[in-house]
Design a protein around this motif. Structure first.
Motif, PDB file in Angstrom:
ATOM      1  N   ILE B  78       3.174   7.282   3.063  1.00 59.08           N
ATOM      2  CA  ILE B  78       4.576   7.165   2.651  1.00 59.08           C
ATOM      3  C   ILE B  78       5.333   6.191   3.549  1.00 59.08           C
ATOM      4  CG2 ILE B  78       6.778   8.431   2.530  1.00 59.08           C
ATOM      5  CD1 ILE B  78       5.147  10.889   1.619  1.00 59.08           C
ATOM      6  N   TYR B  79       5.181   6.364   4.867  1.00 62.76           N
ATOM      7  CA  TYR B  79       6.022   5.593   5.796  1.00 62.76           C
ATOM      8  C   TYR B  79       5.376   4.307   6.286  1.00 62.76           C
ATOM      9  CZ  TYR B  79       9.414   9.364   5.994  1.00 62.76           C
ATOM     10  OH  TYR B  79      10.381  10.291   5.673  1.00 62.76           O
ATOM     11  N   LYS B  83       5.159   1.935   2.169  1.00 65.32           N
ATOM     12  CA  LYS B  83       6.561   2.037   2.587  1.00 65.32           C
ATOM     13  C   LYS B  83       7.489   1.384   1.562  1.00 65.32           C
ATOM     14  CE  LYS B  83       9.434   0.623   6.593  1.00 65.32           C
ATOM     15  NZ  LYS B  83      10.103   1.928   6.774  1.00 65.32           N
ATOM     16  N   ALA B  84       7.034   0.319   0.961  1.00 55.44           N
ATOM     17  CA  ALA B  84       7.876  -0.436   0.021  1.00 55.44           C
ATOM     18  C   ALA B  84       8.256   0.411  -1.195  1.00 55.44           C
ATOM     19  CB  ALA B  84       7.133  -1.684  -0.444  1.00 55.44           C
ATOM     20  N   THR B  85       7.441   1.427  -1.484  1.00 53.54           N
ATOM     21  CA  THR B  85       7.740   2.253  -2.672  1.00 53.54           C
ATOM     22  C   THR B  85       8.495   3.526  -2.301  1.00 53.54           C
ATOM     23  OG1 THR B  85       5.702   3.519  -2.451  1.00 53.54           O
ATOM     24  CG2 THR B  85       5.580   1.459  -3.713  1.00 53.54           C
ATOM     25  N   TYR B  86       8.787   3.666  -1.010  1.00 51.44           N
ATOM     26  CA  TYR B  86       9.500   4.877  -0.568  1.00 51.44           C
ATOM     27  C   TYR B  86      10.970   4.777  -0.971  1.00 51.44           C
ATOM     28  CZ  TYR B  86      11.816   8.154   2.603  1.00 51.44           C
ATOM     29  OH  TYR B  86      12.606   9.148   3.131  1.00 51.44           O
ATOM     30  N   ASP B  87      11.433   5.855  -1.646  1.00 47.61           N
ATOM     31  CA  ASP B  87      12.789   5.839  -2.188  1.00 47.61           C
ATOM     32  C   ASP B  87      13.769   6.454  -1.191  1.00 47.61           C
ATOM     33  OD1 ASP B  87      14.329   7.283  -5.207  1.00 47.61           O
ATOM     34  OD2 ASP B  87      15.067   5.915  -3.632  1.00 47.61           O
ATOM     35  N   GLY B  88      14.022   5.727  -0.107  1.00 49.63           N
ATOM     36  CA  GLY B  88      14.868   6.241   0.975  1.00 49.63           C
ATOM     37  C   GLY B  88      16.293   6.548   0.553  1.00 49.63           C
TER      38      GLY B  88
END
Lengths: 10, 210
Positions: B78-79, B83-88
């Protein structure tokens, strides 16, 4: 005491 | 060991593996709360320190190692890797509001004021609320991928089965662990709303009522 922690559980 | 605890462990393993495979296969962690996965990694780390101090069984040790390995791998995917697909923007739950009270409570209410025991108590309390960032994120986005709902179903089912295991053990072994039971009830209650939606709506990819 009648309750204590289970040490065999995940 | 009884059938409820075994099924519970397998349900928990299924949840962890389903999530890991979903992220790995789709190369995306969209809709997944990284914060919840960080909390689960912390739960396993603080709970399974007894790996170094006591050997209970091959099953016990191997499952603990699998849980720790999978949860760290999930956090890594995830991190770091995806990371680019993590919906922060939608994973905004303030986890300090969970960790601090849980940390304080584990010092106040525990079975024994020793480091390992306090860490175990911390992990029990933390696990009961660790899914909140994920549920919060789903309520914010208003939808959940099908595979994510299956992950949540098995994740919630595992502790519900543990509740039955504790009834079984109280009846046959005559004692119970109040801390684990209370935290387990709280944890399972948090899933009730989701269970209702999962079972009534099938929740297969449909948008959740916000």
């Amino acid at each position: 005491k009648q309750w204590s922690r289970w040490k065999d559980e995940l | 060991m009884n059938i409820f605890r075994l099924t519970g462990d397998l349900s928990h393993l299924a949840a962890i593996v389903i999530l890991l495979l979903k992220i790995w296969k789709t190369r995306s962690c969209a809709g997944i709360s990284g914060k919840s996965q960080l909390l689960f990694a912390l739960v396993f780390t603080t709970r399974y320190l007894d790996l170094f101090t006591s050997f209970i069984s091959l099953y016990n040790t191997s499952m603990k190692l699998i849980y720790i390995a999978c949860s760290y791998a999930t956090v890594y995917l995830i991190y770091m890797k995806f990371k680019a697909t993590y919906d922060g923007n939608h994973d905004t739950f303030r986890v300090e509001f969970l960790v601090v009270p849980v940390g304080g409570l584990s010092f106040l209410v525990n079975h024994d004021f020793s480091p390992l025991e306090i860490l175990w108590t911390f992990s029990i309390y933390l696990e009961s609320v660790a899914i909140l960032p994920q549920l919060f994120m789903i309520s914010k986005t208003g939808e959940a991928e099908t595979i994510t709902t299956h992950y949540l179903f098995f994740q919630g089912l595992y502790r519900a089965l543990y509740l039955v295991n504790w009834i079984w053990r109280f009846y046959f072994e005559g004692f119970f662990d109040l801390i684990a039971v209370v935290a387990g009830v709280v944890q399972t209650i948090l899933y009730c709303d989701f269970f209702y939606l999962y079972i009534t709506k099938g929740m297969s990819g449909c948008a959740l009522p916000a």
